[in-house]
Scaffold this motif. Structure first.
Motif, PDB file in Angstrom:
ATOM      1  N   THR A 229       0.869  -1.166   0.154  1.00 20.51           N
ATOM      2  CA  THR A 229      -0.008   0.063  -0.098  1.00 20.51           C
ATOM      3  C   THR A 229       0.791   1.356   0.183  1.00 20.51           C
ATOM      4  O   THR A 229       0.332   2.254  -0.182  1.00 20.51           O
ATOM      5  CB  THR A 229      -0.891   0.005   1.179  1.00 20.51           C
ATOM      6  N   GLY A 230       2.199   1.145   0.207  1.00 24.13           N
ATOM      7  CA  GLY A 230       2.916   2.176   0.531  1.00 24.13           C
ATOM      8  C   GLY A 230       3.024   2.919   1.917  1.00 24.13           C
ATOM      9  O   GLY A 230       3.632   3.953   2.045  1.00 24.13           O
ATOM     10  N   TYR A 231       2.309   2.076   2.867  1.00 27.16           N
ATOM     11  CA  TYR A 231       2.321   2.370   4.195  1.00 27.16           C
ATOM     12  C   TYR A 231       2.828   1.221   4.932  1.00 27.16           C
ATOM     13  O   TYR A 231       2.695   0.113   4.575  1.00 27.16           O
ATOM     14  CB  TYR A 231       0.946   2.742   4.753  1.00 27.16           C
ATOM     15  N   PRO A 232       3.427   1.379   6.316  1.00 28.47           N
ATOM     16  CA  PRO A 232       3.944   0.376   7.056  1.00 28.47           C
ATOM     17  C   PRO A 232       2.992  -0.586   7.649  1.00 28.47           C
ATOM     18  O   PRO A 232       3.335  -1.770   7.957  1.00 28.47           O
ATOM     19  CB  PRO A 232       4.805   0.953   8.155  1.00 28.47           C
ATOM     20  N   THR A 267      10.371   7.497  -5.272  1.00 30.00           N
ATOM     21  CA  THR A 267      10.196   6.192  -4.176  1.00 30.00           C
ATOM     22  C   THR A 267       9.625   5.280  -4.868  1.00 30.00           C
ATOM     23  O   THR A 267       8.551   5.464  -5.662  1.00 30.00           O
ATOM     24  CB  THR A 267       9.678   7.020  -2.940  1.00 30.00           C
ATOM     25  N   VAL A 268      10.321   3.934  -4.782  1.00 29.70           N
ATOM     26  CA  VAL A 268       9.627   2.823  -5.436  1.00 29.70           C
ATOM     27  C   VAL A 268       9.306   1.768  -4.534  1.00 29.70           C
ATOM     28  O   VAL A 268      10.063   1.664  -3.569  1.00 29.70           O
ATOM     29  CB  VAL A 268      10.730   2.328  -6.696  1.00 29.70           C
ATOM     30  N   GLY A 269       8.460   0.696  -4.928  1.00 24.38           N
ATOM     31  CA  GLY A 269       7.807  -0.158  -3.983  1.00 24.38           C
ATOM     32  C   GLY A 269       6.739   0.217  -3.098  1.00 24.38           C
ATOM     33  O   GLY A 269       6.642   1.489  -2.790  1.00 24.38           O
ATOM     34  N   PHE A 270       6.147  -0.599  -2.706  1.00 22.81           N
ATOM     35  CA  PHE A 270       5.023  -0.463  -1.785  1.00 22.81           C
ATOM     36  C   PHE A 270       5.377  -0.813  -0.303  1.00 22.81           C
ATOM     37  O   PHE A 270       3.883  -0.868   0.472  1.00 22.81           O
ATOM     38  CB  PHE A 270       3.868  -0.814  -2.454  1.00 22.81           C
ATOM     39  N   GLY A 271       6.319  -1.313   0.165  1.00 22.65           N
ATOM     40  CA  GLY A 271       6.773  -1.785   1.501  1.00 22.65           C
ATOM     41  C   GLY A 271       5.878  -3.054   1.813  1.00 22.65           C
ATOM     42  O   GLY A 271       5.517  -3.796   1.053  1.00 22.65           O
ATOM     43  N   ASP A 273       4.030  -6.231   3.340  1.00 25.48           N
ATOM     44  CA  ASP A 273       2.908  -7.312   2.979  1.00 25.48           C
ATOM     45  C   ASP A 273       1.749  -6.950   3.563  1.00 25.48           C
ATOM     46  O   ASP A 273       1.734  -7.081   4.713  1.00 25.48           O
ATOM     47  CB  ASP A 273       3.585  -8.542   2.803  1.00 25.48           C
ATOM     48  N   PRO A 274       0.428  -6.612   2.803  1.00 26.28           N
ATOM     49  CA  PRO A 274      -0.605  -6.337   3.579  1.00 26.28           C
ATOM     50  C   PRO A 274      -1.098  -7.765   4.450  1.00 26.28           C
ATOM     51  O   PRO A 274      -2.101  -7.787   5.231  1.00 26.28           O
ATOM     52  CB  PRO A 274      -1.814  -6.228   2.649  1.00 26.28           C
ATOM     53  N   LEU A 275      -0.650  -8.898   4.063  1.00 30.54           N
ATOM     54  CA  LEU A 275      -1.092 -10.075   4.601  1.00 30.54           C
ATOM     55  C   LEU A 275      -0.042 -10.453   5.829  1.00 30.54           C
ATOM     56  O   LEU A 275      -0.529 -11.471   6.776  1.00 30.54           O
ATOM     57  CB  LEU A 275      -0.921 -11.132   3.718  1.00 30.54           C
ATOM     58  N   SER A 276       0.795  -9.470   6.029  1.00 35.54           N
ATOM     59  CA  SER A 276       1.965  -9.919   7.216  1.00 35.54           C
ATOM     60  C   SER A 276       1.185  -9.369   8.381  1.00 35.54           C
ATOM     61  O   SER A 276       0.358  -8.719   8.655  1.00 35.54           O
ATOM     62  CB  SER A 276       3.216  -9.112   7.060  1.00 35.54           C
ATOM     63  N   PRO A 277       1.525 -10.061   9.432  1.00 33.03           N
ATOM     64  CA  PRO A 277       1.025  -9.986  10.858  1.00 33.03           C
ATOM     65  C   PRO A 277       1.373  -8.456  11.205  1.00 33.03           C
ATOM     66  O   PRO A 277       0.535  -7.853  11.986  1.00 33.03           O
ATOM     67  CB  PRO A 277       1.625 -10.783  11.877  1.00 33.03           C
ATOM     68  N   ARG A 278       2.498  -7.875  10.885  1.00 38.97           N
ATOM     69  CA  ARG A 278       2.954  -6.784  11.372  1.00 38.97           C
ATOM     70  C   ARG A 278       2.043  -5.514  10.601  1.00 38.97           C
ATOM     71  O   ARG A 278       1.934  -4.369  11.127  1.00 38.97           O
ATOM     72  CB  ARG A 278       4.503  -6.486  11.155  1.00 38.97           C
ATOM     73  N   PHE A 279       1.468  -5.977   9.495  1.00 37.17           N
ATOM     74  CA  PHE A 279       0.763  -4.982   8.898  1.00 37.17           C
ATOM     75  C   PHE A 279      -0.500  -4.643   9.610  1.00 37.17           C
ATOM     76  O   PHE A 279      -0.984  -3.613   9.719  1.00 37.17           O
ATOM     77  CB  PHE A 279       0.452  -5.145   7.496  1.00 37.17           C
ATOM     78  N   GLY A 280      -1.376  -5.920  10.033  1.00 36.84           N
ATOM     79  CA  GLY A 280      -2.322  -5.635  11.138  1.00 36.84           C
ATOM     80  C   GLY A 280      -3.604  -5.543  10.210  1.00 36.84           C
ATOM     81  O   GLY A 280      -4.656  -5.317  11.052  1.00 36.84           O
TER      82      GLY A 280
END
Length: 321
Positions: A229-232, A267-271, A273-280
């Motif tokens: 998403t571009g967000y952490p 700035t390239v890439g979107f940071g 993974d939305p499925l990762s636990p840390r994304f929430g």
């Protein structure tokens, strides 16, 4: 001991890897053809969703579509003219239409005037009037799955990047598209204050949704087939909506490196993974399908996305989250 920061060479190589991993898996066109189209009718903001108000709006956009069809035919683009002729059918309903610059449209599936559940479907790369059929098919399948008292809106309210363009690795177009999505959903909320509205974001469309998230008064933000998403994390979206994420087991997007790099020129890439636990995000099972299969009739992902739109918990049987 703290790890050393990546060298300039490493950053450059990572940027190249991000670009290659997004661009190479699928073929795509270089971009929409420069087909002329007239300036559409200026529409007042949608403030009421009564049958009479909607019928008037649908008639206006139909007139604009027919004008764009004539322009395409005069230009010699028979395929575009044929697509626009189909769009102008009296059985189809558009809240907005603009034939310029690849095309903009918001098509309604179902009766918006009495809808209790509304899904706004935001597409990803390589979607324009010449390749609109994929988005339409997805919207039709979701509307059928949702059943009565529901509406699905195929929102092509921005110009998505081509999968084979450098734009696909940055969020520049999402920055430009986000205010349009916010305005559109705000009008829906004003016209249908009691409806449950969900925004569904496929692939690169999730970058647009993330940029718009803080301005969306909706129940759910559903990311599927997302490169990031571009967000952490979900908290950084600053949204009251429940953020969901799903990915099919055969989706090539899962192989995209989840990095975000600040280079001298962009700035390239979107940071994360939305499925990762840390994304929430709340992860829902999306089955075994590929990148274009999320709204395929009979799929696990379609059933679960429809359940989310309906305010229900996704089913856990089968598939992969």
């Amino acid at each position: 001991m703290a790890s050393r920061p990546p060298s300039r060479l490493r950053r450059t190589l990572l940027a190249a890897l991000v670009t290659a991993s997004v661009v190479l898996p699928l073929a795509g066109a270089a971009g929409p053809a420069a087909v002329p189209a007239p300036v559409p009718t200026a529409l007042a903001p949608l403030s009421a969703a009564t049958p009479a108000a909607l019928a008037e709006r649908y008639a206006t956009t139909r007139t604009d579509i027919r004008a764009a069809e004539r322009a395409a035919a005069a230009h010699g683009d028979r395929e575009r003219a044929a697509e626009l002729s189909a769009m102008a059918d009296a059985a189809r309903h558009f809240l907005s239409f603009d034939g310029r610059d690849g095309g903009r449209a918001a098509e309604v599936f179902g009766d918006l005037s009495d809808a209790e559940r509304i899904a706004v479907l935001v597409p990803g790369t390589d979607t324009d009037l010449d390749r609109y059929g994929r988005l339409r098919a997805d919207a039709l399948a979701l509307r059928q799955q949702l059943g009565s008292r529901s509406a699905v809106i195929a929102w092509l309210g921005y110009r998505p990047p081509s999968l084979l363009s450098p734009d696909v690795t940055t969020d520049d177009r999402a920055v430009a598209a986000a205010p349009e999505l916010s305005r559109f959903t705000a009008q829906l909320r004003s016209a249908l204050p009691a409806a449950r509205i969900s925004v569904l974001c496929h692939s690169w469309g999730s970058v647009v949704c993330a940029r718009a998230a803080s301005g969306l008064d909706v129940a759910d933000l559903v990311l599927f087939g997302s490169p990031g998403t571009g967000y952490p994390d979900a908290a950084a979206l600053h949204t009251r909506a429940t953020v969901w994420a799903g990915r099919g087991a055969a989706d090539w997007i899962g192989n995209v490196p989840h990095v975000r790099l600040q280079l001298p020129f962009a700035t390239v890439g979107f940071g994360a993974d939305p499925l990762s636990p840390r994304f929430g995000a709340r992860v829902f099972p999306a089955g075994d399908g590929g990148h274009s299969d999320y709204l395929k009739p009979g799929s696990v992902s379609l059933r679960n996305i429809a359940r989310i739109v309906s305010g229900l918990t996704p089913a856990q049987e089968g598939g992969h989250a």
